[in-house]
Write an enzyme that holds these catalytic residues in place. Structure first.
Site, short mmCIF file in Angstrom:
data_model
loop_
_atom_site.label_atom_id
_atom_site.label_comp_id
_atom_site.label_asym_id
_atom_site.label_seq_id
_atom_site.Cartn_x
_atom_site.Cartn_y
_atom_site.Cartn_z
N ARG A 131 11.59 -35.76 30.47
CA ARG A 131 10.93 -36.92 29.88
C ARG A 131 9.51 -36.59 29.48
O ARG A 131 8.87 -35.71 30.06
CB ARG A 131 10.93 -38.09 30.87
CG ARG A 131 12.31 -38.52 31.36
CD ARG A 131 12.19 -39.62 32.40
NE ARG A 131 13.50 -40.09 32.87
CZ ARG A 131 14.14 -39.58 33.92
NH1 ARG A 131 13.59 -38.58 34.62
NH2 ARG A 131 15.31 -40.05 34.29
N LYS A 156 11.36 -39.64 37.56
CA LYS A 156 11.57 -41.08 37.64
C LYS A 156 12.12 -41.45 39.01
O LYS A 156 13.07 -40.84 39.50
CB LYS A 156 12.55 -41.52 36.54
CG LYS A 156 12.62 -43.02 36.34
CD LYS A 156 13.45 -43.36 35.13
CE LYS A 156 13.47 -44.85 34.85
NZ LYS A 156 14.27 -45.18 33.65
N HIS A 222 11.53 -39.26 23.00
CA HIS A 222 12.64 -39.45 23.92
C HIS A 222 13.98 -39.10 23.27
O HIS A 222 14.95 -38.78 23.96
CB HIS A 222 12.67 -40.89 24.43
CG HIS A 222 13.43 -41.06 25.72
ND1 HIS A 222 12.98 -40.56 26.93
CD2 HIS A 222 14.62 -41.64 25.99
CE1 HIS A 222 13.84 -40.85 27.88
NE2 HIS A 222 14.86 -41.49 27.34
N ARG A 225 15.32 -35.82 24.21
CA ARG A 225 16.07 -35.82 25.49
C ARG A 225 17.52 -36.23 25.25
O ARG A 225 18.45 -35.61 25.78
CB ARG A 225 15.38 -36.77 26.46
CG ARG A 225 16.08 -36.96 27.81
CD ARG A 225 15.18 -37.82 28.70
NE ARG A 225 15.88 -38.37 29.86
CZ ARG A 225 16.03 -37.75 31.02
NH1 ARG A 225 15.56 -36.52 31.16
NH2 ARG A 225 16.64 -38.33 32.02
N HIS A 248 19.39 -38.20 36.49
CA HIS A 248 19.93 -39.55 36.62
C HIS A 248 20.43 -39.76 38.05
O HIS A 248 21.21 -38.96 38.56
CB HIS A 248 21.10 -39.76 35.65
CG HIS A 248 20.66 -39.86 34.22
ND1 HIS A 248 21.54 -39.67 33.16
CD2 HIS A 248 19.45 -40.14 33.67
CE1 HIS A 248 20.88 -39.82 32.03
NE2 HIS A 248 19.63 -40.11 32.30
N TYR A 257 26.36 -41.08 26.93
CA TYR A 257 26.52 -40.00 25.96
C TYR A 257 27.96 -39.82 25.51
O TYR A 257 28.22 -39.16 24.51
CB TYR A 257 25.95 -38.70 26.54
CG TYR A 257 24.47 -38.83 26.77
CD1 TYR A 257 23.58 -38.88 25.69
CD2 TYR A 257 23.95 -38.95 28.05
CE1 TYR A 257 22.23 -39.05 25.90
CE2 TYR A 257 22.59 -39.11 28.27
CZ TYR A 257 21.73 -39.17 27.18
OH TYR A 257 20.39 -39.35 27.37
#
Length: 296
Positions: A131, A156, A222, A225, A248, A257
């Protein structure tokens, strides 16, 4: 809400919240206070309802509403007033197909970088899938050329992980570090090497490069990514592998995706194809015999 703000920050630190989350949640509480011109402890559930109505009418994004909801829920839960949220349902994020650059467009973007700094940072962002908020926090000590990895120290949610360091990216990084000699932050501000580059400056540079590359498709940093994850999937890598690289916490986030590259599903080989020719021939004979039997 000076005292309340300080208390909330301390509570979040104790509970292990990431710096960015603490900043976002306290900002939400400040906006709530300014909106009603009174302490959030003096509000009633109907006030929270009207505030979310105001946010909806102001066309705030679902992601923004979720942050507001989470901030308020935490604040009132810590004060045993969870009922303050009873009139507001948890905002649901609408599923949308994310934008993705093709490999040709990625090549064009990287070839139109105007400086060494841009070339390195955007190559790193695409090749690792990290990120933009993570790249500005990178320090020279986070790069491991021997193990070909990048340590994401505060991703994150405050989780640590390792990201890929591609060989081509490593070559660019070594050249960049020899020329610019970063001391602390890998990508530093023009104000000094002890100050990290700003997210805004990176976003602005990217939009200029995108226009120079004549890419009409809109995308942000982004999107690099998203492109990284999508291209990995198209190259045959599994969802779990991609989930770990992206950081994630829930694989449901990675499942988006599958919607981005539906052709990936078409490349899946049916187990029927793995049956040997001899067995398949017997199977075909049985089918043919069955057809003749029913037709006779």
């Amino acid at each position: 809400m000076g005292i309340l703000k300080d208390k909330m920050i301390k509570d979040m630190i104790v509970h292990g919240y990431a710096e960015e989350t603490i900043r976002s949640y306290t900002t939400c509480m400040t906006l709530l206070t300014r909106h009603f011109q009174k302490s959030p402890l003096e509000l009633e559930p109907i006030d929270i309802y009207h505030f979310f109505l105001y946010l909806r009418l102001d066309k705030r994004a679902d992601s923004s509403l979720i942050i507001f909801y989470s901030a308020f829920l935490l604040f009132y839960t810590l004060r045993d007033r969870k009922e303050m949220m009873q009139l507001v349902p948890f905002p649901k994020r609408k599923r949308s197909v994310v934008a993705v650059f093709s490999k040709t467009e990625i090549t064009s973007i990287l070839s139109h970088c105007r400086t060494d700094w841009e070339k390195v940072i955007f190559t790193l962002l695409y090749s690792s899938g990290i990120r933009i908020g993570e790249v500005v926090k990178l320090k020279t000590s986070h790069i491991d050329f021997d193990r070909k990895s990048i340590l994401i120290e505060s991703g994150k949610g405050g989780h640590e992980r390792y990201a890929l360091l591609a060989d081509k990216t490593a070559i660019l990084l070594k050249q960049y570090m020899e020329i610019y000699n970063p001391k602390s932050y890998l990508f530093f501000s023009h104000k000094g090497k002890d100050i990290a580059a700003s997210v805004r400056s990176i976003q602005a540079s990217f939009q200029k490069i995108r226009k120079l590359a004549n890419i009409e498709k809109y995308g942000t940093v982004h999107t690099l990514r998203h492109s990284f994850a999508t291209h990995l999937m198209e190259d045959g890598y599994g969802l779990v592998y991609i989930q770990k690289l992206l950081g994630h916490a829930d694989i449901k986030t990675t499942l988006v995706y599958l919607h981005v590259c539906p052709n990936f599903l078409l490349k899946v080989t049916s187990p029927l194809e793995t049956i040997s020719k001899i067995k398949m021939g017997m199977f075909e004979n049985q089918i043919q015999y069955g057809f003749q039997f029913h037709l006779s």
